[in-house]
Scaffold this motif. Structure first.
Motif, PDB file in Angstrom:
ATOM      1  N   TRP A 153       0.834  -1.203   0.000  1.00 18.68           N
ATOM      2  CA  TRP A 153       0.000   0.000   0.000  1.00 18.68           C
ATOM      3  C   TRP A 153       0.872   1.258   0.000  1.00 18.68           C
ATOM      4  N   LYS A 154       1.948   1.226   0.777  1.00 20.58           N
ATOM      5  CA  LYS A 154       2.840   2.394   0.859  1.00 20.58           C
ATOM      6  C   LYS A 154       3.598   2.601  -0.452  1.00 20.58           C
ATOM      7  N   ASP A 155       3.993   1.507  -1.102  1.00 21.41           N
ATOM      8  CA  ASP A 155       4.630   1.625  -2.414  1.00 21.41           C
ATOM      9  C   ASP A 155       3.679   2.283  -3.417  1.00 21.41           C
ATOM     10  N   ARG A 156       2.448   1.839  -3.398  1.00 16.39           N
ATOM     11  CA  ARG A 156       1.437   2.385  -4.320  1.00 16.39           C
ATOM     12  C   ARG A 156       1.185   3.861  -4.026  1.00 16.39           C
ATOM     13  N   PHE A 157       1.144   4.191  -2.756  1.00 21.54           N
ATOM     14  CA  PHE A 157       0.922   5.578  -2.320  1.00 21.54           C
ATOM     15  C   PHE A 157       2.038   6.487  -2.830  1.00 21.54           C
ATOM     16  N   VAL A 158       3.283   6.086  -2.626  1.00 22.41           N
ATOM     17  CA  VAL A 158       4.416   6.916  -3.050  1.00 22.41           C
ATOM     18  C   VAL A 158       4.467   7.026  -4.575  1.00 22.41           C
ATOM     19  N   ALA A 159       4.090   5.959  -5.277  1.00 20.75           N
ATOM     20  CA  ALA A 159       4.023   6.028  -6.742  1.00 20.75           C
ATOM     21  C   ALA A 159       2.995   7.066  -7.183  1.00 20.75           C
ATOM     22  N   LYS A 160       1.936   7.204  -6.408  1.00 19.00           N
ATOM     23  CA  LYS A 160       0.896   8.188  -6.698  1.00 19.00           C
ATOM     24  C   LYS A 160       1.413   9.613  -6.445  1.00 19.00           C
ATOM     25  N   VAL A 161       2.186   9.780  -5.388  1.00 20.34           N
ATOM     26  CA  VAL A 161       2.742  11.096  -5.041  1.00 20.34           C
ATOM     27  C   VAL A 161       3.735  11.568  -6.105  1.00 20.34           C
ATOM     28  N   LYS A 162       4.476  10.622  -6.684  1.00 17.93           N
ATOM     29  CA  LYS A 162       5.499  10.918  -7.704  1.00 17.93           C
ATOM     30  C   LYS A 162       6.541  11.931  -7.194  1.00 17.93           C
ATOM     31  N   PRO A 163       7.229  11.626  -6.106  1.00 12.48           N
ATOM     32  CA  PRO A 163       8.274  12.537  -5.605  1.00 12.48           C
ATOM     33  C   PRO A 163       9.402  12.665  -6.626  1.00 12.48           C
ATOM     34  N   ARG A 164       9.931  13.884  -6.747  1.00 14.40           N
ATOM     35  CA  ARG A 164      10.976  14.129  -7.737  1.00 14.40           C
ATOM     36  C   ARG A 164      12.176  14.811  -7.079  1.00 14.40           C
ATOM     37  N   SER A 165      13.308  14.661  -7.704  1.00 10.12           N
ATOM     38  CA  SER A 165      14.536  15.276  -7.226  1.00 10.12           C
ATOM     39  C   SER A 165      14.375  16.783  -7.134  1.00 10.12           C
ATOM     40  N   GLY A 166      14.805  17.333  -6.002  1.00  9.11           N
ATOM     41  CA  GLY A 166      14.740  18.777  -5.813  1.00  9.11           C
ATOM     42  C   GLY A 166      13.452  19.270  -5.178  1.00  9.11           C
ATOM     43  N   GLU A 167      12.457  18.403  -5.074  1.00  6.89           N
ATOM     44  CA  GLU A 167      11.198  18.820  -4.446  1.00  6.89           C
ATOM     45  C   GLU A 167      11.324  18.824  -2.926  1.00  6.89           C
ATOM     46  N   SER A 168      10.564  19.701  -2.304  1.00  4.89           N
ATOM     47  CA  SER A 168      10.482  19.760  -0.849  1.00  4.89           C
ATOM     48  C   SER A 168       9.134  19.170  -0.423  1.00  4.89           C
ATOM     49  N   ILE A 169       9.176  18.094   0.367  1.00  2.00           N
ATOM     50  CA  ILE A 169       7.946  17.383   0.743  1.00  2.00           C
ATOM     51  C   ILE A 169       7.846  17.285   2.258  1.00  2.00           C
ATOM     52  N   LEU A 170       6.651  17.564   2.774  1.00  2.00           N
ATOM     53  CA  LEU A 170       6.363  17.373   4.197  1.00  2.00           C
ATOM     54  C   LEU A 170       5.630  16.061   4.366  1.00  2.00           C
ATOM     55  N   ASP A 171       6.236  15.140   5.126  1.00  2.65           N
ATOM     56  CA  ASP A 171       5.587  13.879   5.461  1.00  2.65           C
ATOM     57  C   ASP A 171       5.109  13.975   6.897  1.00  2.65           C
ATOM     58  N   MET A 172       3.825  14.267   7.050  1.00  4.02           N
ATOM     59  CA  MET A 172       3.243  14.484   8.374  1.00  4.02           C
ATOM     60  C   MET A 172       2.832  13.148   8.988  1.00  4.02           C
ATOM     61  N   ALA A 173       2.932  13.060  10.325  1.00  4.94           N
ATOM     62  CA  ALA A 173       2.710  11.797  11.041  1.00  4.94           C
ATOM     63  C   ALA A 173       3.653  10.740  10.470  1.00  4.94           C
ATOM     64  N   GLY A 174       4.869  11.182  10.102  1.00  4.78           N
ATOM     65  CA  GLY A 174       5.821  10.326   9.407  1.00  4.78           C
ATOM     66  C   GLY A 174       6.521   9.323  10.289  1.00  4.78           C
ATOM     67  N   GLY A 175       6.422   9.537  11.593  1.00  2.00           N
ATOM     68  CA  GLY A 175       6.879   8.569  12.595  1.00  2.00           C
ATOM     69  C   GLY A 175       8.122   7.789  12.252  1.00  2.00           C
ATOM     70  N   THR A 176       7.934   6.529  11.902  1.00  2.00           N
ATOM     71  CA  THR A 176       9.067   5.620  11.747  1.00  2.00           C
ATOM     72  C   THR A 176       9.749   5.708  10.386  1.00  2.00           C
ATOM     73  N   GLY A 177       9.303   6.607   9.526  1.00  2.00           N
ATOM     74  CA  GLY A 177      10.028   6.900   8.300  1.00  2.00           C
ATOM     75  C   GLY A 177       9.676   6.082   7.077  1.00  2.00           C
ATOM     76  N   ASP A 178       8.699   5.198   7.162  1.00  2.00           N
ATOM     77  CA  ASP A 178       8.387   4.309   6.037  1.00  2.00           C
ATOM     78  C   ASP A 178       8.135   5.063   4.727  1.00  2.00           C
ATOM     79  N   ILE A 179       7.320   6.101   4.780  1.00  2.00           N
ATOM     80  CA  ILE A 179       7.006   6.867   3.575  1.00  2.00           C
ATOM     81  C   ILE A 179       8.187   7.753   3.189  1.00  2.00           C
ATOM     82  N   ALA A 180       8.802   8.394   4.168  1.00  2.00           N
ATOM     83  CA  ALA A 180       9.911   9.314   3.908  1.00  2.00           C
ATOM     84  C   ALA A 180      11.080   8.608   3.232  1.00  2.00           C
ATOM     85  N   PHE A 181      11.412   7.396   3.669  1.00  2.00           N
ATOM     86  CA  PHE A 181      12.527   6.666   3.069  1.00  2.00           C
ATOM     87  C   PHE A 181      12.266   6.413   1.589  1.00  2.00           C
ATOM     88  N   ARG A 182      11.034   6.050   1.266  1.00  2.00           N
ATOM     89  CA  ARG A 182      10.684   5.785  -0.135  1.00  2.00           C
ATOM     90  C   ARG A 182      10.792   7.056  -0.980  1.00  2.00           C
TER      91      ARG A 182
END
Length: 242
Positions: A46-75
């Protein structure tokens, strides 16, 4: 003073914020193991699919709220984005920082923040993500307005959250599983049955997909969307700041 739900219990907003903090302090060390056990490992997909939807790119600044243990941020960091990991609970952030260090992941910013009253300036981020965290916020509309405020024009907003499956029979089956088994797993693995009973109750009380999509729209987001997974057991919500 208006009361709010802490699971199935009515409490003051201040009490809810305090008690949710206690829940995550209690479960922080076993959070990822419990996620694997409760979802059969599917939370990773589910998290892989979520990050694919976000489409993070090099140079972007992203806030990962309730990011806790880093699962989304690492991706997202692996895609080159500059990620600020924020959580109201310092114990969850501490686990995330330890995990980042053990994996050799650097360049992340870690910051204690309340989603309802962010310290960041206006129009600060290209994207805002929150995974399995929005249902634990005391004032969800306030958190959605803050997300809109800190995003740049053209910024993307994405939420991954449990909802209610609309597949006939499956939702009822999951309800029985979550009500009776998840607290027991929490008791054995995390030595904390009550916290996991709260987490189950918080899922049950979270708005259904279309109702939550409307809340995102009411916060000012445009082109809102919802993508159900397993009939809506989990959903990816999106919106744009235009």
């Amino acid at each position: 003073m208006d009361k709010v739900n802490f699971g199935d219990e009515l409490v003051t907003p201040e009490e809810k914020t305090k008690r949710v903090g206690g829940v995550f302090t209690s479960v922080a060390r076993n959070y990822d193991v419990m996620n694997d056990l409760m979802s059969g490992g599917m939370h990773r997909l589910w998290k892989d699919r979520f990050v694919a939807k976000v489409k993070p790119r090099s140079g972007e600044s992203i806030l990962d709220m309730a990011g806790g243990t880093g699962d989304i941020a690492f991706r997202m960091a692996a895609k080159g984005a500059a990620v600020t990991v924020s959580d109201i609970n310092p114990d969850m952030l501490a686990v995330g920082m330890e995990r980042a260090e053990s994996r050799g992941i650097d360049g992340l910013t870690w910051q204690v923040e309340n989603a309802e009253t962010l310290s960041f300036g206006d129009a600060n981020f290209d994207a805002y993500t929150i995974a399995f965290g929005i249902r634990n916020v005391t004032d969800i509309p306030a958190a959605l307005r803050e997300a809109h405020r800190v995003l740049k024009r053209g910024g993307r907003f994405y939420v991954l959250e449990f909802s209610t499956s609309e597949w006939p029979g499956f939702g009822e089956l999951y309800d029985r599983y979550s009500e009776h088994l998840i607290p027991k797993i929490g008791k054995v693995v995390a030595k904390d049955e009550d916290s996991y009973r709260y987490l189950v109750e918080s899922i049950r009380r979270f708005p259904r997909m279309e109702a939550f999509r409307k809340m995102i729209e009411d916060a000012g987001f445009k082109s809102t969307s919802v993508e159900p997974i397993l009939g809506g057991l989990v959903a990816i919500h999106g919106g744009w700041k235009i």
